[in-house]
Design a protein around this motif. Structure first.
Motif, PDB file in Angstrom:
ATOM      1  N   UNK A  89       0.833  -1.202   0.000  1.00  0.00           N
ATOM      2  CA  UNK A  89       0.000   0.000   0.000  1.00  0.00           C
ATOM      3  C   UNK A  89       0.870   1.256   0.000  1.00  0.00           C
ATOM      4  N   UNK A  90       1.948   1.216   0.775  1.00  0.00           N
ATOM      5  CA  UNK A  90       2.858   2.368   0.821  1.00  0.00           C
ATOM      6  C   UNK A  90       3.491   2.616  -0.539  1.00  0.00           C
ATOM      7  N   UNK A  91       3.889   1.516  -1.192  1.00  0.00           N
ATOM      8  CA  UNK A  91       4.509   1.624  -2.514  1.00  0.00           C
ATOM      9  C   UNK A  91       3.557   2.339  -3.479  1.00  0.00           C
ATOM     10  N   UNK A  92       2.273   1.961  -3.426  1.00  0.00           N
ATOM     11  CA  UNK A  92       1.279   2.577  -4.318  1.00  0.00           C
ATOM     12  C   UNK A  92       1.045   4.031  -3.922  1.00  0.00           C
ATOM     13  N   UNK A  93       1.052   4.308  -2.626  1.00  0.00           N
ATOM     14  CA  UNK A  93       0.865   5.693  -2.168  1.00  0.00           C
ATOM     15  C   UNK A  93       1.967   6.593  -2.736  1.00  0.00           C
ATOM     16  N   UNK A 141       0.796  10.353  -3.343  1.00  0.00           N
ATOM     17  CA  UNK A 141       0.112  10.678  -2.079  1.00  0.00           C
ATOM     18  C   UNK A 141       1.134  10.837  -0.968  1.00  0.00           C
ATOM     19  N   UNK A 142       2.209  10.052  -1.048  1.00  0.00           N
ATOM     20  CA  UNK A 142       3.243  10.067  -0.028  1.00  0.00           C
ATOM     21  C   UNK A 142       4.563  10.354  -0.719  1.00  0.00           C
ATOM     22  N   UNK A 143       5.435  11.102  -0.025  1.00  0.00           N
ATOM     23  CA  UNK A 143       6.682  11.524  -0.674  1.00  0.00           C
ATOM     24  C   UNK A 143       7.725  10.425  -0.697  1.00  0.00           C
TER      25      UNK A 143
END
Lengths: 164, 287
Positions: free
Chosen positions: A148-152, A157-159
């Motif tokens: 999920x972080x990778x996709x963010x 969405x995430x730096x």
């Protein structure tokens, strides 16, 4: 047993069916419409395996009655797959091995996508907080959070990736 | 496990809903968000012969401000309260509380009024209603009546709602802008029912507290407020005796009826309340 008629939109298509009032949405989708992606887990709202989207919001399908779907728009993983909406997320789960037995996976994907499109805060603890309503007995969650972080990050969405 | 069979009714206004309830009596229950009732039906703890679905009654939904109160319709979803800019501005404690309330999917269906009417000891909204001095507006056969929070919550799953009553809305007094508030819960996992929890509010000026009010919940049959304890903790804070807070709280709760549960004994809950009070004070100072 007396049945009632329900008209609603299912993965983009107008449909209609008969159901007893006591039947919950997941049994209805699985048995009548043969949409087996969504799972029946605890049937009391805790495990999250039954998570689907109704009128754009994630809900516990096991706690909604089929008759309550009248006039609504329902989306299951089958629909999200067909539309390509979560192709990047599914790819990330695949690459990161975020699925083992797969029982939690449809709920995890739908809940994760809900976080990705709605979140006001980013980071692993924000992902964990949102996914706290989805249990996984196989993976230990880390691979799911990673995916999920990778996709963010890929969606902007995430730096950057966090270490913890 | 699957629910037993029942007749399903879907009234379009409060009058119809009340008429259905009167007709069916105790054999029927109102269905609000379903996030507590459907688990009970699915596990057959509840085998009501009729469910009267309130989700079609538009009048029961919505949040508005009126004469110094936020009027929250009973069928307003938890998520609508949590995301409301009006609530964030006028009763920020409710937004703080919503972070602890179950999980996103449950907040999208569960309702403010449903939670208040159920009165689970660990529920957030009943504790918030008690702390903020809310009034419950009830529709019944004889007409409308208001019941203040400190008379509404009577016991474990017991409220002032009668058999043929329907909770229509909750009136929450607007919080003062200079007030600080916080909600802390101790639970094993995010979103679990708390083992012990606190909601607190105070006016804090240059580190000095006034109007400190605390509600402890998930520790007894109903949320708990103790005015003398509020005063003692405030005195401890204002004289710098932070280390005394735990003992002051434990001593006060020792005289009240706490309830143990699967996770904690009465003694453990007393201890945890002391911890929560100390942390809440620190949070209020920090805000």
């Amino acid at each position: 047993m007396s049945t009632m008629t329900v008209h609603f939109r299912l993965n983009g298509q107008e449909v209609q069916a008969q159901t007893e009032p006591r039947i919950h949405v997941i049994d209805f989708l699985r048995q009548h419409f043969e949409l087996s992606s969504t799972r029946v887990g605890c049937e009391h709202g805790v495990c999250g395996a039954c998570t689907i989207r109704v009128d754009g919001e994630i809900v516990r399908g096991c706690l909604m009655l089929a008759v309550q779907l009248q006039g609504t728009s329902v989306e299951t993983l089958e629909g999200l797959t067909d539309s390509g909406e979560i192709a990047d997320l599914q790819q990330a789960f695949h690459e990161r091995n975020a699925m083992q037995c797969g029982f939690c996976t449809s709920g995890m994907l739908i809940a994760s996508q809900d976080w990705l499109i709605k979140t006001q805060t980013c980071g692993r603890s924000a992902i964990r907080e949102h996914l706290s309503g989805n249990y996984c007995r196989c993976t230990g969650y880390e691979a799911i959070i990673d995916a999920v972080e990778r996709v963010a990050i890929a969606r902007g969405i995430q730096a950057t990736k966090e270490d913890v | 496990m699957k629910s037993s069979a029942f007749t399903y009714e879907r009234p379009t206004d409060v009058g119809q809903a009340l008429a259905s309830k009167v007709r069916w009596g105790a054999a029927a229950r109102f269905l609000a968000g379903g996030q507590s009732l459907m688990p009970a039906m699915n596990m057959r703890f509840n085998t009501s012969e009729c469910l009267i679905d309130l989700n079609g009654i538009a009048d029961l939904r919505g949040i508005r401000e009126e004469s110094g109160y936020l009027v929250i319709g009973a069928m307003t979803r938890h998520s609508d309260v949590a995301n409301s800019t009006l609530v964030r501005a006028k009763a920020p404690l409710l937004v703080q509380a919503s972070r602890h309330l179950a999980h996103a999917a449950i907040r999208n269906r569960g309702t403010f009024g449903g939670s208040v009417a159920l009165a689970d000891p660990a529920a957030e909204w009943p504790a918030a209603c008690l702390l903020l001095g809310a009034r419950m507006r009830i529709a019944g056969r004889a007409g409308m009546r208001d019941v203040p929070a400190d008379q509404f919550f009577m016991g474990h799953y017991m409220t002032a709602l009668g058999e043929d009553d329907l909770l229509q809305s909750v009136l929450v007094p607007v919080q003062q802008p200079q007030e600080s508030s916080c909600v802390l819960e101790l639970a094993r996992r995010q979103g679990d029912f708390a083992t012990a929890a606190i909601m607190a509010r105070a006016v804090v000026q240059k580190g000095v507290f006034s109007h400190l009010a605390m509600v402890f919940f998930a520790i007894s049959d109903t949320p708990m407020r103790d005015l003398q304890l509020d005063a003692k903790v405030q005195a401890a804070v204002n004289s710098g005796r932070f280390a005394d807070i735990d003992d002051v709280v434990k001593a006060a709760l020792g005289c009240r009826e706490l309830r143990s549960d699967l996770y904690a004994s009465v003694e453990a809950k007393q201890h945890l309340c002391g911890v929560l009070a100390r942390r809440a004070v620190a949070q209020l100072l920090e805000n």
